[in-house]
Design a protein around this motif. Structure first.
Motif, PDB file in Angstrom:
ATOM      1  N   SER A  54       0.887  -1.181  -0.069  1.00  0.00           N
ATOM      2  CA  SER A  54       0.028  -0.041  -0.101  1.00  0.00           C
ATOM      3  C   SER A  54       0.702   1.278  -0.204  1.00  0.00           C
ATOM      4  O   SER A  54       0.454   2.468  -0.668  1.00  0.00           O
ATOM      5  CB  SER A  54      -0.960  -0.122   1.090  1.00  0.00           C
ATOM      6  OG  SER A  54      -0.249   0.051   2.394  1.00  0.00           O
ATOM      7  N   ILE A  55       1.938   1.138   0.785  1.00  0.00           N
ATOM      8  CA  ILE A  55       2.823   2.253   0.570  1.00  0.00           C
ATOM      9  C   ILE A  55       3.638   2.551  -0.545  1.00  0.00           C
ATOM     10  O   ILE A  55       3.809   3.772  -1.110  1.00  0.00           O
ATOM     11  CB  ILE A  55       3.988   2.334   1.894  1.00  0.00           C
ATOM     12  CG1 ILE A  55       3.272   2.177   3.102  1.00  0.00           C
ATOM     13  CG2 ILE A  55       5.114   3.385   1.904  1.00  0.00           C
ATOM     14  CD1 ILE A  55       4.059   2.171   4.392  1.00  0.00           C
ATOM     15  N   ASP A  56       4.112   1.244  -1.346  1.00  0.00           N
ATOM     16  CA  ASP A  56       4.717   1.582  -2.530  1.00  0.00           C
ATOM     17  C   ASP A  56       3.518   2.054  -3.673  1.00  0.00           C
ATOM     18  O   ASP A  56       4.040   2.795  -4.314  1.00  0.00           O
ATOM     19  CB  ASP A  56       5.043   0.170  -3.008  1.00  0.00           C
ATOM     20  CG  ASP A  56       6.154  -0.405  -2.395  1.00  0.00           C
ATOM     21  OD1 ASP A  56       6.385  -1.484  -2.129  1.00  0.00           O
ATOM     22  OD2 ASP A  56       7.034   0.444  -1.771  1.00  0.00           O
ATOM     23  N   ASP A  57       2.345   1.880  -3.488  1.00  0.00           N
ATOM     24  CA  ASP A  57       1.526   2.559  -4.430  1.00  0.00           C
ATOM     25  C   ASP A  57       1.197   3.811  -4.099  1.00  0.00           C
ATOM     26  O   ASP A  57       0.898   4.543  -5.285  1.00  0.00           O
ATOM     27  CB  ASP A  57       0.106   1.661  -4.129  1.00  0.00           C
ATOM     28  CG  ASP A  57       0.242   0.225  -4.766  1.00  0.00           C
ATOM     29  OD1 ASP A  57       1.103  -0.061  -5.436  1.00  0.00           O
ATOM     30  OD2 ASP A  57      -0.913  -0.461  -4.261  1.00  0.00           O
ATOM     31  N   SER A  58       1.620   4.408  -3.188  1.00  0.00           N
ATOM     32  CA  SER A  58       1.214   5.914  -2.800  1.00  0.00           C
ATOM     33  C   SER A  58       2.603   6.786  -2.984  1.00  0.00           C
ATOM     34  O   SER A  58       2.912   7.668  -2.230  1.00  0.00           O
ATOM     35  CB  SER A  58       0.851   6.083  -1.378  1.00  0.00           C
ATOM     36  OG  SER A  58       1.559   5.808  -0.607  1.00  0.00           O
ATOM     37  N   ILE A  59       3.857   6.051  -3.759  1.00  0.00           N
ATOM     38  CA  ILE A  59       4.928   6.947  -3.930  1.00  0.00           C
ATOM     39  C   ILE A  59       4.721   8.258  -4.752  1.00  0.00           C
ATOM     40  O   ILE A  59       3.954   8.205  -5.537  1.00  0.00           O
ATOM     41  CB  ILE A  59       5.933   6.010  -4.484  1.00  0.00           C
ATOM     42  CG1 ILE A  59       6.273   4.886  -3.728  1.00  0.00           C
ATOM     43  CG2 ILE A  59       7.110   6.735  -5.105  1.00  0.00           C
ATOM     44  CD1 ILE A  59       7.314   3.834  -4.444  1.00  0.00           C
ATOM     45  N   SER A  60       4.952   9.323  -4.071  1.00  0.00           N
ATOM     46  CA  SER A  60       4.810  10.444  -4.612  1.00  0.00           C
ATOM     47  C   SER A  60       5.598  10.912  -6.051  1.00  0.00           C
ATOM     48  O   SER A  60       6.711   9.910  -6.239  1.00  0.00           O
ATOM     49  CB  SER A  60       4.947  11.726  -3.670  1.00  0.00           C
ATOM     50  OG  SER A  60       6.382  11.717  -3.379  1.00  0.00           O
ATOM     51  N   SER A  61       5.207  11.736  -6.763  1.00  0.00           N
ATOM     52  CA  SER A  61       5.895  12.219  -7.825  1.00  0.00           C
ATOM     53  C   SER A  61       7.329  12.413  -7.509  1.00  0.00           C
ATOM     54  O   SER A  61       8.235  12.231  -8.465  1.00  0.00           O
ATOM     55  CB  SER A  61       5.292  13.111  -8.606  1.00  0.00           C
ATOM     56  OG  SER A  61       6.115  13.707  -9.655  1.00  0.00           O
ATOM     57  N   GLU A  62       7.491  13.249  -6.533  1.00  0.00           N
ATOM     58  CA  GLU A  62       8.912  13.919  -6.166  1.00  0.00           C
ATOM     59  C   GLU A  62       9.738  12.733  -5.812  1.00  0.00           C
ATOM     60  O   GLU A  62      10.854  12.860  -6.029  1.00  0.00           O
ATOM     61  CB  GLU A  62       8.751  14.940  -5.126  1.00  0.00           C
ATOM     62  CG  GLU A  62      10.100  15.279  -4.580  1.00  0.00           C
ATOM     63  CD  GLU A  62      10.634  16.524  -5.595  1.00  0.00           C
ATOM     64  OE1 GLU A  62      11.652  17.123  -5.331  1.00  0.00           O
ATOM     65  OE2 GLU A  62       9.704  16.867  -6.465  1.00  0.00           O
TER      66      GLU A  62
END
Length: 681
Positions: free
Chosen positions: A269-277
């Motif tokens: 779940s955290i990998d899916d929410s990696i930001s663009s930055e």
């Protein structure tokens, strides 16, 4: 001559009207085709022949032949004079015949196919003209909007030109303009025009080229901070890793290059929410790591070649040390540049909002807003990336190269490398990558390997000098005064002791067992003078002291017990066993009466000579166990490390004490046997 009395022929003036019978007769007699004779002009001629007299009939062939020759010559002359006319007439006739045939075929085709097709085309003229009129209407509209269409079609070309020349801001402005036109067209119509779709497709392709150009900038080795800053800023403006971008998810080839340790791996779940930055930062680290790898590969290949070569000589060890210094410099410069560039581009920008928020006065009990929490969390994750990269750069490039290379060097080359790495670690400590703790274990292992190998080499060389002859037939050859003499055993007076002390060899006055425990008051750095009387012991002591002198340059305290164990178990104990076995075998050979060369001149000394040889070899053993063994142990522990060697010092194993006790038992046994022999005599 008789006169002719035959009556004159009578002229028959009657004409036969029916000459068919005559025609048959002529056709049968003259073998002329019946068709020739039955022609009208032939029938008239045959009918005329019936009116001729006999004389005329007889003259008719001559006349006909004369006329035939005349006609033939006339035709020949006509042919020679008028043959062009005949040829022209023939060609004209053939052309006329062909033209008439073609005209007939064309008329037939006109009647059968062309006229019906013409009628059909005339019938469908209205339908076809309507389609053409529609197309002409569209073309007229295109001509009316020519300027706008030309400007629209030039947008992809202008974007490509801007990308090739590095005008990325102008290219992004053109992209925004094209998207605005497409949005306006979609708002006014249900479906956007095909030309806009085509232009947007070309614009997307140009943007992909711009993206590749910006990403390739991150992979160029000689790029400095301004160029990298510019590339990252445009990547941010392009939002290539945003939610609507096809690059939103982290590419597998990027995440595989920077592997997180197990303790720092995050959930799905955290990998899916990696930001663009974060994804841009990851792409930056991957590109700069590729540059670092390309910089280290040439020097690293030389190091790998030498480490796989096996045993190195002194010159090769110096070359390896030079390659290692160069590799460390390249690694330090590359990794330090990556960390400082990353911190300037990502961490300072990310911490700017946080610092602005921190400058505002805030009550202690006021809760942290969600935006502040997201900023802090994002900065922490970006900081985790660079710390993970630093750890990877250390464990993937520097340590795997140093670990197999340092043990192959000599002790004189290690201090300079340690100094270089210490300064390197101190420099990296300013950016949070202090690895001095790793250097201690790394160089301790290298020093242990190098010193242990040198000690074992010296011990094996010493033990190899005390090989016992294998049988009665074996012989050992030595050259004495230029003459080669062979015998089973070499006299100890010839090689174990100096000639000046051969008659009365010096022996230690202290027992061996306390010496093994390290109890003595002699200086630990000065060899005992008694060793000079025994050349093999002096050479062995010099070899071991040379190793210990090299150890003084870099002597980690953590490896004292390991080196002491190597010295005791791999050098002194095997050497003691070799000396003990040689002395024991020599004395047994003397007791059995084996021949031993007594003196330098070859004369046999009898019982006195045997006693002298036995006394020398026993003294040699006493000096080894009583003087050399305790001195070398004190030279390592007290002379190098400055630690008092007493009974409380931990002994690694029982190998050396056992060897010493076996020797003492043997000495006591020989003493008792000598006393018994004296009493019996």
């Amino acid at each position: 001559m008789d006169e002719d009395t035959s009556p004159a022929p009578v002229q028959n003036t009657s004409r036969l009207k029916d000459v068919s019978h005559l025609t048959d007769v002529i056709a049968l007699s003259a073998e002329v085709p019946l068709q020739q004779v039955t022609k009208p002009h032939s029938q008239r001629y045959i009918s005329d022949l019936t009116t001729y007299s006999l004389k005329d009939l007889l003259a008719e062939p001559t006349i006909l032949q004369t006329q035939s020759h005349h006609l033939t010559s006339s035709l020949t002359s006509l042919t020679h004079t008028s043959y062009p006319t005949f040829l022209s007439l023939h060609q004209t006739t053939n052309a006329l015949t062909t033209s008439l045939t073609s005209l007939s075929s064309s008329l037939d085709s006109l009647l059968t196919s062309s006229l019906p097709a013409l009628e059909e085309c005339a019938a469908g003229w209205k339908d076809r003209t309507e389609t053409v009129l529609k197309e002409r209407s569209k073309a007229r509209v295109v001509l009316e909007q020519h300027e706008k269409i030309r400007d629209l079609l030039e947008i992809p070309l202008l974007i490509d030109t801007c990308v090739r020349n590095g005008y990325f801001a102008e290219a992004l402005s053109l992209v925004s303009h094209a998207k605005a036109l497409a949005a306006n067209a979609s708002a006014s119509n249900k479906s956007s025009p095909l030309i806009l779709s085509s232009v947007l497709s070309e614009v997307h392709h140009s943007i992909m080229q711009m993206l590749l150009s910006l990403l390739s900038t991150l992979y160029e080795p000689n790029r400095k901070l301004p160029a990298l800053w510019k590339a990252v800023n445009f990547l941010r403006k392009m939002d290539v890793f945003g939610p609507s971008s096809p690059f939103a998810s982290a590419p597998p080839h990027l995440t595989s290059l920077i592997a997180l340790p197990e303790s720092e791996k995050v959930s799905e779940s955290i990998d899916d929410s990696i930001s663009s930055e974060e994804q841009i930062a990851l792409a930056f680290l991957v590109g700069r790591e590729s540059c670092l790898k390309s910089t280290l590969e040439p020097c690293g290949s030389d190091i790998s070649r030498m480490t796989n070569h096996g045993e190195l000589d002194d010159r090769e060890k110096e070359d390896l040390a030079r390659y290692l210094k160069k590799y460390i410099d390249f690694w330090r410069e590359g990794v330090y540049d990556v960390i400082t560039q990353y911190s300037s581009i990502f961490l300072e920008k990310s911490s700017a909002p946080n610092s602005q928020q921190s400058n505002k006065p805030r009550q202690l009990d006021s809760p942290t807003t969600s935006s502040e929490s997201e900023i802090i969390q994002g900065w922490a994750r970006l900081h985790t990336l660079i710390t993970t990269y630093g750890s990877r750069a250390l464990t993937a490039y520097l340590l795997p190269t140093l670990s197999p290379s340092l043990p192959l060097l000599s002790m004189s080359l290690l201090p300079s490398l340690l100094t270089q790495l210490t300064y390197c670690s101190s420099a990296f400590a300013r950016v949070g990558l202090d690895f001095r703790g790793i250097l201690s274990a790394l160089f301790s292992h290298a020093v242990t390997e190098i010193v242990s190998q040198e000690l074992r080499t010296a011990g094996d060389k010493f033990s190899a000098r005390f090989k016992i002859p294998s049988g009665p037939s074996s012989s050992n050859t030595r050259t004495i005064n230029g003459a080669s003499r062979s015998n089973k055993w070499e006299p100890p007076t010839d090689w174990l002791v100096t000639p000046a002390t051969a008659a009365l060899p010096p022996v230690p006055v202290t027992p061996a067992t306390p010496a093994v425990a390290g109890f003595t008051h002699s200086p630990p750095h000065i060899p005992p003078q008694i060793l000079a009387a025994y050349p093999p012991l002096a050479e062995h002591a010099n070899a071991l002291l040379g190793v210990l002198n090299g150890l003084r340059l870099l002597a980690p305290t953590s490896i004292l017990h390991a080196l002491s164990a190597v010295l005791d178990d791999a050098v002194l104990a095997p050497g003691g066993r070799a000396v003990h076995a040689y002395v024991k075998a020599f004395c047994r050979a003397q007791d059995n009466g084996s021949g031993v060369r007594r003196s330098m001149d070859g004369e046999d000394g009898g019982a006195d000579g045997d006693e002298r040889e036995r006394r020398v070899i026993m003294a040699f053993g006493q000096v080894y166990f009583g003087i050399l063994v305790p001195f070398m142990r004190r030279a390592l522990v007290e002379g190098v490390y400055g630690i008092k060697l007493d009974a409380s010092f931990e002994v690694a194993s029982d190998a050396l004490p056992t060897s010493v006790m076996d020797w003492e038992d043997y000495v006591l046994e020989q003493t008792e046997q000598s006393d018994e022999s004296s009493n019996e005599s």
